[in-house]
Design an enzyme around this catalytic site. Structure first.
Site, PDB file in Angstrom:
ATOM      1  N   CYS A 287      -4.965   6.876  -1.243  1.00  0.00           N
ATOM      2  CA  CYS A 287      -3.629   6.956  -0.506  1.00  0.00           C
ATOM      3  C   CYS A 287      -3.796   7.602   0.852  1.00  0.00           C
ATOM      4  O   CYS A 287      -4.441   6.782   1.472  1.00  0.00           O
ATOM      5  CB  CYS A 287      -2.864   8.264  -1.533  1.00  0.00           C
ATOM      6  N   ASN A 329       2.212   6.531  -4.617  1.00  0.00           N
ATOM      7  CA  ASN A 329       3.285   7.299  -4.013  1.00  0.00           C
ATOM      8  C   ASN A 329       2.889   7.503  -2.402  1.00  0.00           C
ATOM      9  O   ASN A 329       2.076   8.254  -2.101  1.00  0.00           O
ATOM     10  CB  ASN A 329       3.005   8.764  -4.710  1.00  0.00           C
ATOM     11  N   HIS A 371      -3.015   5.337  -6.988  1.00  0.00           N
ATOM     12  CA  HIS A 371      -3.484   6.506  -7.751  1.00  0.00           C
ATOM     13  C   HIS A 371      -4.154   6.188  -9.181  1.00  0.00           C
ATOM     14  O   HIS A 371      -3.657   6.291 -10.000  1.00  0.00           O
ATOM     15  CB  HIS A 371      -2.480   7.655  -7.967  1.00  0.00           C
ATOM     16  N   GLU A 373      -6.212   8.067 -10.686  1.00  0.00           N
ATOM     17  CA  GLU A 373      -6.125   9.022 -11.589  1.00  0.00           C
ATOM     18  C   GLU A 373      -4.817   9.141 -12.526  1.00  0.00           C
ATOM     19  O   GLU A 373      -4.654  10.104 -13.429  1.00  0.00           O
ATOM     20  CB  GLU A 373      -6.454  10.214 -10.903  1.00  0.00           C
TER      21      GLU A 373
END
Length: 393
Positions: A287, A329, A371, A373
């Site tokens: 990100c 995001n 992301h 994760e």
């Protein structure tokens, strides 16, 4: 609307309806009435939307949402309550949220607290009874607006003052928020991934490749996944000097996610990243970390009109055409038209073709915009952690 507790307010500039205890005032003068919950008071930020159907607690505690008001497109937010295990960070994330339905009593065996009370304890404002589809469409067509979200139990609002505050807020472009949400001291990370009935595992004490993770506003699950992939992790603040990082003798360096404008944070982060590249230190960025890796390699970043936020974003892996469903995001992106010859584009969004991954040619350095994760989201991309730790020897 006649009653804020039972109707859905469409974006408008009409008079305050009966029962309205919350309001969203956009910088263009639009006033959206609803029912307030959570903390009382007011907060300013950029209004965005998130399409995830689960994980609202993780979303609200993701530091990447600092300075933002999250509109949830899934209507039933708060229905499973909150608990102490689903936090992604102890620092501030989103300043507030906008939802369609009233928050109901929690119905989940893991719940320990009602969402409204949890928001209040965190100082975050909620606004219910909103036509979130109409608000989301507005953001998609016109871009993410600056706004003030406010909650008063008696419905007392100074709309002109709230509008003035929304218009005075400079917005996220040019704003360095990483230094606000980053931890202030070095930490040896010890937590592993979560499993039902057992909670979070502990990091093994055996000899493992040492990863120094730079915290620009990191989600905790990133560190847990690095541990799961086989690393020993030390987390350092965003403005940690290069000499301090090198003194820790890292086998590799991780660049975390975070809020704000990558060009602004890059004023102090990019020189450090460039130096690490020059020294051939393996690097993995996610990100914001991915964006600043791109800048360090010679690319540029741009502010997106609406951004990508949710747990259902398809990303194409260019080397083999495999499509990963990812959690995203971000409101900024690496401009793929600006990538120099020394950088390979590795992933692209199937929504709009925007860049979602790069690799630096001749270096053990790569980054992804999404992301891997999860938390919340699918786990299609865990292999990236294994790839990074695997290259550390």
């Amino acid at each position: 609307m006649a009653d804020a507790a039972s109707s859905h307010a469409q974006p408008s500039a009409g008079p305050q309806p009966k029962g309205a205890t919350g309001v969203l005032v956009l910088a263009d003068g639009t006033v959206v009435w609803g029912k307030g919950f959570g903390a009382t008071g007011e907060a300013v930020g950029e209004v965005c939307f998130n399409t995830a159907m689960t994980g609202y607690q993780e979303v609200m505690t993701d530091p990447s949402y600092a300075g933002q008001i999250v509109t949830f497109t899934f209507p039933h937010i708060g229905n499973v309550g909150c608990n102490d295990e689903d936090l992604e960070s102890k620092v501030d994330g989103a300043v507030g949220c906008v939802v369609r339905e009233d928050v109901t009593a929690p119905s989940n065996f893991r719940s320990r607290e009602d969402f409204s009370r949890w928001l209040a304890a965190k100082g975050k404002i909620g606004l219910a009874g909103i036509d979130t589809r109409a608000l989301t469409r507005r953001i998609r067509l016109s871009g993410a607006p600056n706004a003030v979200i406010a909650h008063h139990p008696e419905g007392k609002f100074d709309i002109p003052a709230l509008l003035k505050r929304a218009q005075a807020w400079p917005g996220l472009e040019g704003m360095d928020l990483a230094r606000v949400v980053s931890r202030d001291k070095q930490e040896s990370w010890e937590g592993g991934v979560w499993t039902l009935g057992q909670g979070y595992a502990r990091s093994p004490r055996d000899a493992r490749p040492h990863v120094v993770a730079i915290d620009y506003g990191a989600k905790d699950n990133i560190f847990r996944n690095l541990v799961k992939a086989g690393a020993q992790v030390t987390v350092v603040p965003a403005q940690t000097p290069l000499e301090t990082i090198l003194a820790l003798e890292p086998a590799g360096v991780f660049l975390s996610n975070g809020p704000g404008d990558p060009a602004a944070t890059g004023a102090y982060a990019v020189p450090t990243i460039k130096a690490l590249l020059d020294k051939d230190v393996p690097i993995f960025g996610i990100c914001l970390g991915h964006q600043m890796l791109g800048i360090a390699a010679g690319a540029k970043t741009t502010k997106m009109q609406q951004g990508h936020r949710g747990a259902n974003h398809p990303v194409k892996r260019l080397k083999d055409g495999v499509v990963e469903i990812t959690s995203m995001n971000h409101g900024f992106a690496v401009d793929n038209a600006s990538l120099p010859d020394t950088v390979e584009e590795t992933h692209v969004s199937l929504f709009d073709g925007s860049n979602c991954g790069i690799a630096i040619k001749g270096k053990k350095a790569f980054g992804v915009q999404y992301h891997p994760e999860a938390s919340p989201g699918p786990m299609d991309s865990f292999y990236l952690f294994e790839s990074f730790v695997g290259m550390l020897g």
